[in-house]
Design an enzyme around this catalytic site. Structure first.
Site, PDB file in Angstrom:
ATOM      1  N   LYS A  13       0.830  -1.219   0.000  1.00  0.00           N
ATOM      2  CA  LYS A  13       0.000   0.000   0.000  1.00  0.00           C
ATOM      3  C   LYS A  13       0.858   1.259   0.000  1.00  0.00           C
ATOM      4  CE  LYS A  13      -2.180  -1.111   3.819  1.00  0.00           C
ATOM      5  NZ  LYS A  13      -1.568  -2.415   4.103  1.00  0.00           N
ATOM      6  N   ARG A  88      -9.209   1.598   9.721  1.00  0.00           N
ATOM      7  CA  ARG A  88      -8.782   0.221  10.003  1.00  0.00           C
ATOM      8  C   ARG A  88      -9.959  -0.636  10.457  1.00  0.00           C
ATOM      9  NH1 ARG A  88      -3.111  -0.545  10.584  1.00  0.00           N
ATOM     10  NH2 ARG A  88      -1.963   1.406  10.755  1.00  0.00           N
ATOM     11  N   ARG A 123      11.811  -7.257   3.602  1.00  0.00           N
ATOM     12  CA  ARG A 123      11.738  -5.783   3.679  1.00  0.00           C
ATOM     13  C   ARG A 123      12.879  -5.214   4.523  1.00  0.00           C
ATOM     14  NH1 ARG A 123       5.852  -3.067   4.273  1.00  0.00           N
ATOM     15  NH2 ARG A 123       6.107  -3.525   6.468  1.00  0.00           N
ATOM     16  N   ARG A 156      12.807  -4.457  10.322  1.00  0.00           N
ATOM     17  CA  ARG A 156      12.005  -4.044  11.468  1.00  0.00           C
ATOM     18  C   ARG A 156      11.511  -5.276  12.222  1.00  0.00           C
ATOM     19  NH1 ARG A 156       7.697   0.059   8.873  1.00  0.00           N
ATOM     20  NH2 ARG A 156       6.563  -1.886   9.009  1.00  0.00           N
ATOM     21  N   ARG A 167      -0.097  -9.912  12.996  1.00  0.00           N
ATOM     22  CA  ARG A 167      -0.671  -8.706  12.384  1.00  0.00           C
ATOM     23  C   ARG A 167      -1.719  -9.067  11.328  1.00  0.00           C
ATOM     24  NH1 ARG A 167       4.139  -5.422  10.124  1.00  0.00           N
ATOM     25  NH2 ARG A 167       2.597  -3.822   9.699  1.00  0.00           N
TER      26      ARG A 167
END
Length: 213
Positions: A13, A88, A123, A156, A167
């Protein structure tokens, strides 16, 4: 054009918002960024948000919506915007509508959980400027070094597989029902988020936007 990008964490996104923002010449409103900016600027609503953050609590919906309203009132949003990170939940979507914030397009990037776990594992973000990279799809010119500022690239904690699965569970429970919510309003377009390259996904989004005009 007022739009939202929906999709699980790691669906791309942020990357797509950056490209569309440039192509359509409208700003991306990242709730995380505007929350930090409001806190830093010490606006009344920013100070309210800070009191929750300092106490380690989630910032309540009405404060988030207030900060979004402040940001959308700025001149650069008059031709449209891309909202990233909110809503959300159904409750947030309803609160946005109650404040007169509606959308022309809601793009849902679809990608399987397994593909997300694999993707997130690759990532990396710059520890200095926050620029995003990926070991496969968007590698830096020099391994471990940010192209933009030369900072060190890091993984991260919330990109680690066990965290990503947790998540995704939250996404399926809380955020995925928004697809049905916006489908009923006739603004939802579903786009596969794993079409190969970043450019392929951008083309599919732009096609969906054109088709629903």
């Amino acid at each position: 054009m007022k739009m939202i990008l929906l999709g699980p964490p790691g669906a791309g996104k942020g990357t797509q918002a950056e490209i569309l923002s440039r192509d359509l010449n409208i700003p991306t409103i990242s709730t995380g960024n505007i929350l930090r900016a409001a806190v830093k600027a010490g606006t009344p609503i920013g100070l309210k948000a800070k009191s929750f953050m300092d106490a380690g609590k989630l910032v309540p919906d009405e404060v988030i919506i207030g900060i979004i309203q402040e940001r959308l009132a700025e001149a650069d949003c008059k031709n449209g915007f891309i909202l990233d990170g909110v809503p959300r939940t159904i409750a947030q979507a309803e609160a946005l509508e109650q404040h007169g914030i509606t959308f022309d397009h809601v793009i849902s990037l679809e990608i399987s959980d397994e593909a997300i776990v694999k993707r997130m594992d690759g990532r990396r973000v710059c520890a200095h400027c926050g620029a995003p990279f990926h070991v496969e799809s968007k590698p830096p010119k020099a391994a471990g070094v940010c192209d933009l500022c030369g900072g060190e690239l890091m993984e991260r904690d919330d990109d680690k597989p066990e965290t990503v699965r947790a998540r995704l569970e939250v996404y399926h429970q809380e955020t995925e029902p928004l697809k049905e919510f916006y489908l009923k309003r006739g603004t939802l377009d579903v786009v596969p988020g794993d079409l190969g390259t970043i450019e392929d996904t951008t083309r599919a989004i732009e096609k969906a936007l054109e088709a629903s005009h």
